[in-house]
Design a protein around this motif. Structure first.
Motif, PDB file in Angstrom:
ATOM      1  N   THR A   1      21.482  -4.647   5.425  1.00 50.58           N
ATOM      2  CA  THR A   1      20.040  -4.740   5.211  1.00 50.58           C
ATOM      3  C   THR A   1      19.670  -4.403   3.785  1.00 50.58           C
ATOM      4  N   TYR A   2      18.551  -4.938   3.356  1.00 51.31           N
ATOM      5  CA  TYR A   2      17.911  -4.633   2.073  1.00 51.31           C
ATOM      6  C   TYR A   2      16.416  -4.560   2.333  1.00 51.31           C
ATOM      7  N   ARG A   3      15.729  -3.721   1.598  1.00 52.76           N
ATOM      8  CA  ARG A   3      14.273  -3.639   1.712  1.00 52.76           C
ATOM      9  C   ARG A   3      13.656  -4.180   0.431  1.00 52.76           C
ATOM     10  N   LEU A   4      12.734  -5.131   0.575  1.00 55.38           N
ATOM     11  CA  LEU A   4      12.167  -5.851  -0.557  1.00 55.38           C
ATOM     12  C   LEU A   4      10.673  -5.592  -0.651  1.00 55.38           C
ATOM     13  N   LEU A   5      10.228  -5.211  -1.843  1.00 55.23           N
ATOM     14  CA  LEU A   5       8.806  -4.924  -2.049  1.00 55.23           C
ATOM     15  C   LEU A   5       8.317  -5.666  -3.286  1.00 55.23           C
ATOM     16  N   ARG A   6       7.450  -6.658  -3.056  1.00 56.09           N
ATOM     17  CA  ARG A   6       6.894  -7.434  -4.158  1.00 56.09           C
ATOM     18  C   ARG A   6       5.758  -6.673  -4.838  1.00 56.09           C
ATOM     19  N   GLN A   7       5.561  -6.970  -6.105  1.00 57.11           N
ATOM     20  CA  GLN A   7       4.549  -6.268  -6.886  1.00 57.11           C
ATOM     21  C   GLN A   7       3.149  -6.458  -6.315  1.00 57.11           C
ATOM     22  N   ASP A   8       2.816  -7.673  -5.881  1.00 57.18           N
ATOM     23  CA  ASP A   8       1.464  -7.891  -5.374  1.00 57.18           C
ATOM     24  C   ASP A   8       1.203  -7.073  -4.117  1.00 57.18           C
ATOM     25  N   VAL A   9       2.236  -6.871  -3.304  1.00 57.50           N
ATOM     26  CA  VAL A   9       2.090  -6.040  -2.110  1.00 57.50           C
ATOM     27  C   VAL A   9       1.995  -4.567  -2.508  1.00 57.50           C
ATOM     28  N   ALA A  10       2.840  -4.138  -3.419  1.00 58.72           N
ATOM     29  CA  ALA A  10       2.808  -2.748  -3.880  1.00 58.72           C
ATOM     30  C   ALA A  10       1.453  -2.400  -4.476  1.00 58.72           C
ATOM     31  N   ASP A  11       0.889  -3.320  -5.241  1.00 58.94           N
ATOM     32  CA  ASP A  11      -0.402  -3.073  -5.886  1.00 58.94           C
ATOM     33  C   ASP A  11      -1.522  -2.893  -4.864  1.00 58.94           C
ATOM     34  N   ARG A  12      -1.415  -3.539  -3.714  1.00 59.69           N
ATOM     35  CA  ARG A  12      -2.455  -3.433  -2.691  1.00 59.69           C
ATOM     36  C   ARG A  12      -2.328  -2.147  -1.873  1.00 59.69           C
ATOM     37  N   HIS A  13      -1.221  -1.433  -2.044  1.00 63.82           N
ATOM     38  CA  HIS A  13      -1.002  -0.240  -1.243  1.00 63.82           C
ATOM     39  C   HIS A  13      -0.820   0.985  -2.142  1.00 63.82           C
ATOM     40  N   TRP A  14       0.380   1.517  -2.232  1.00 64.91           N
ATOM     41  CA  TRP A  14       0.544   2.754  -3.008  1.00 64.91           C
ATOM     42  C   TRP A  14       1.646   2.642  -4.056  1.00 64.91           C
ATOM     43  N   GLY A  15       1.860   1.425  -4.546  1.00 60.97           N
ATOM     44  CA  GLY A  15       2.775   1.233  -5.662  1.00 60.97           C
ATOM     45  C   GLY A  15       4.226   1.130  -5.238  1.00 60.97           C
ATOM     46  N   PHE A  16       5.108   1.108  -6.235  1.00 58.64           N
ATOM     47  CA  PHE A  16       6.540   1.003  -5.993  1.00 58.64           C
ATOM     48  C   PHE A  16       7.133   2.373  -5.654  1.00 58.64           C
ATOM     49  N   TYR A  17       8.121   2.375  -4.801  1.00 56.97           N
ATOM     50  CA  TYR A  17       8.842   3.604  -4.471  1.00 56.97           C
ATOM     51  C   TYR A  17       9.514   4.182  -5.714  1.00 56.97           C
ATOM     52  N   THR A  18      10.039   3.328  -6.557  1.00 58.46           N
ATOM     53  CA  THR A  18      10.750   3.764  -7.762  1.00 58.46           C
ATOM     54  C   THR A  18       9.887   4.646  -8.647  1.00 58.46           C
ATOM     55  N   ALA A  19       8.567   4.474  -8.569  1.00 64.59           N
ATOM     56  CA  ALA A  19       7.657   5.262  -9.398  1.00 64.59           C
ATOM     57  C   ALA A  19       7.710   6.740  -9.058  1.00 64.59           C
ATOM     58  N   GLY A  20       8.351   7.121  -7.961  1.00 61.37           N
ATOM     59  CA  GLY A  20       8.525   8.521  -7.629  1.00 61.37           C
ATOM     60  C   GLY A  20       9.577   9.207  -8.475  1.00 61.37           C
ATOM     61  N   GLU A  21      10.405   8.404  -9.185  1.00 59.29           N
ATOM     62  CA  GLU A  21      11.439   8.967 -10.049  1.00 59.29           C
ATOM     63  C   GLU A  21      11.298   8.532 -11.499  1.00 59.29           C
ATOM     64  N   PHE A  22      10.791   7.322 -11.717  1.00 52.98           N
ATOM     65  CA  PHE A  22      10.727   6.779 -13.075  1.00 52.98           C
ATOM     66  C   PHE A  22       9.317   6.283 -13.390  1.00 52.98           C
ATOM     67  N   ASP A  23       8.937   6.432 -14.631  1.00 51.70           N
ATOM     68  CA  ASP A  23       7.621   5.983 -15.096  1.00 51.70           C
ATOM     69  C   ASP A  23       7.719   4.499 -15.426  1.00 51.70           C
ATOM     70  N   ILE A  24       7.505   3.668 -14.424  1.00 52.89           N
ATOM     71  CA  ILE A  24       7.713   2.229 -14.594  1.00 52.89           C
ATOM     72  C   ILE A  24       6.439   1.483 -14.980  1.00 52.89           C
ATOM     73  N   GLN A  25       5.292   2.137 -14.939  1.00 52.94           N
ATOM     74  CA  GLN A  25       4.053   1.433 -15.256  1.00 52.94           C
ATOM     75  C   GLN A  25       4.046   0.888 -16.683  1.00 52.94           C
ATOM     76  N   PRO A  26       4.488   1.662 -17.706  1.00 46.19           N
ATOM     77  CA  PRO A  26       4.547   1.081 -19.055  1.00 46.19           C
ATOM     78  C   PRO A  26       5.442  -0.156 -19.118  1.00 46.19           C
ATOM     79  N   LEU A  27       6.522  -0.172 -18.334  1.00 43.37           N
ATOM     80  CA  LEU A  27       7.402  -1.340 -18.293  1.00 43.37           C
ATOM     81  C   LEU A  27       6.650  -2.548 -17.750  1.00 43.37           C
ATOM     82  N   ILE A  28       5.872  -2.339 -16.699  1.00 42.00           N
ATOM     83  CA  ILE A  28       5.084  -3.428 -16.128  1.00 42.00           C
ATOM     84  C   ILE A  28       4.008  -3.876 -17.114  1.00 42.00           C
TER      85      ILE A  28
END
Length: 328
Positions: free
Chosen positions: A141-168
Motif C-alpha cells: 500500500t501507499y497513501r497519496l495526498l494531492r495538494q488541492d486536497v491538502a489545501d482544502r483540509h489541514w495541509g500536508f503531513y510532511t509539514a509536521g517535520e519540514f517547512d515545505i511552504q516556501p518550497l511550494i
C-alpha cells in the motif's frame, strides 16, 4: 517513499525494499476525544473508516503482473485492510509505538486517512476455503495526498517535520503530491510488487498532472553521529538546489553535514543507505536541508523532493510514457 523498481534484490539474504514509516503526530492529543475534530474522530475511531476517494476517471485497475493487481481502494473494507497491513509492518515487525486507538483496533490510523487516496497491491492467488468465495489479499500500500486536497483540509503531513511552504511558494503553479505510509508485506518484498506500486503511482501522477512528489524517508536510528557518513553524503552530493530546497522545522532539525565533503566516501555511503533512499536518488530526487529525529519510530527522517521533470528518463521508458507497461 520510493523504491527503485529495477534495483530491488530478491535473492535470499539480499537487501529488501524499505518502507515509509511516518509517526502519527499529536500522540498525546489523539488520546483526548475532546481534541478530535469531526474528520479526525472519523479517521481514528476503530469502528469508523473513511470512505474511499472518487477515482476521478482513473481506470478501475491500474496494472497487473501475474496474480497481483494494483488499484485504488474502492471500499471502506479495503482501506481497513491497508491499515491492518500498516499496523503489521510498522508496529509488529518494526519498532514503532502505537497509540491507544491503533493498539485497540490493530490498525495504523490517523486523521490523514480520511482525505487520502489509498493505493493497493492485491494478490488474487489466495488459498480457497470451503463454502467461502476467495478474497484477494492486500499485500502492499501507499497513501497519496494531492495538494488541492491538502489545501482544502489541514495541509500536508510532511509539514509536521519540514517547512515545505516556501518550497511550494517558490514553485507556483506546480502540482504537488505527497507519498507516505508505504509498506509491503514481507513475503512480497520483491521486484514485482514494487514495480506494480510504482506503476500505479506513475499512472496516478500522469492522470492528475502532478509536477512534484515529496515525502519523508527514514534512516534507522536516532543518533545522527552514528549515521554521519550517510547524512553527510546526502548533504554534500544530493542536496536540493535552492529552488527545490526545504528545511527541517526550527527546533526539530539536526545538521546533516557532520563530515566535510572530502571525508565522505560516496561508494561506502551509498552502500550504507537504505534501499528506499538509494532508489530515490536513482530516480533523480533531491534531499532537503536538515534531518528530523523521530523518537517514536526510532528513525532519522530526511525530506525527499522529486520533480517529475527530474526523473531519470530510463525509468519513464521502463514504465512507459503513458504508464502502459503493466496496463490491465
Amino acid at each position: 517513499m520510493v523504491y527503485d523498481p529495477t534495483q530491488v534484490k530478491t535473492s535470499q539474504g539480499a537487501a529488501q525494499p524499505d518502507v515509509i514509516r511516518v509517526a502519527p503526530r499529536g500522540f498525546t492529543n489523539m488520546l483526548r476525544p475532546s481534541n478530535w475534530g469531526t474528520a479526525t474522530a472519523n479517521a481514528l475511531l476503530p469502528f469508523r473508516t473513511p470512505a474511499p476517494a472518487d477515482a476521478g476517471g482513473l481506470p478501475t485497475i491500474l496494472g497487473r503482473i501475474g496474480s497481483l493487481e494494483v488499484r485504488l481502494a474502492r471500499t471502506r473494507k479495503e482501506i481497513k485492510q491497508a491499515q491492518r497491513l500498516r499496523f503489521r509492518v510498522f508496529y509488529e515487525e518494526m519498532s514503532a509505538l502505537p497509540n491507544a486507538t491503533s493498539m485497540l483496533s490493530r490498525r495504523d490510523i490517523d486523521e490523514y486517512d480520511a482525505i487520502c487516496d489509498h493505493l493497493l497491491v492485491l494478490d488474487y492467488d489466495v488459498p480457497k476455503k470451503a463454502f467461502r468465495t476467495p478474497r484477494p489479499q492486500v499485500v502492499g500500500t501507499y497513501r497519496l495526498l494531492r495538494q488541492d486536497v491538502a489545501d482544502r483540509h489541514w495541509g500536508f503531513y510532511t509539514a509536521g517535520e519540514f517547512d515545505i511552504q516556501p518550497l511550494i511558494d517558490t514553485n507556483p503553479g506546480k502540482r504537488f503530491l505527497e507519498l507516505g505510509r508505504s509498506c509491503v508485506l514481507k513475503p512480497y518484498r520483491n521486484k514485482r510488487t514494487v514495480e506494480l506500486l510504482w506503476h500505479g503511482i506513475w499512472t496516478y501522477v500522469l492522470h492528475h498532472r502532478i509536477d512534484v512528489m515529496l515525502g519523508c524517508a527514514s534512516l534507522e536510528g536516532t543518533n545522527p553521529d552514528q549515521m554521519a557518513l550517510q547524512l553527510s553524503f546526502l548533504h554534500h552530493f544530493a542536496r536540493a538546489p535552492e529552488n527545490w530546497r526545504a528545511h527541517a522545522l526550527a527546533g526539530r532539525g539536526v545538521a546533516m553535514d557532520r563530515l566535510p565533503k572530502e571525508a565522505v566516501d560516496p561508494k561506502a555511503a551509498l552502500h550504507a543507505l537504505p534501499p528506499l533512499v538509494k532508489g530515490y536518488l536513482r530516480l533523480g530526487a533531491f534531499i532537503g536541508e536538515g534531518a528530523v529525529i523521530d523518537h517514536q519510530f526510532g528513525t532519522t527522517d530526511v525530506l525527499v523532493v522529486l520533480p517529475v521533470e527530474a526523473i531519470n528518463p530510463r525509468y519513464i521508458d521502463h514504465f512507459g510514457p503513458a504508464a502502459n507497461r503493466h496496463a490491465a
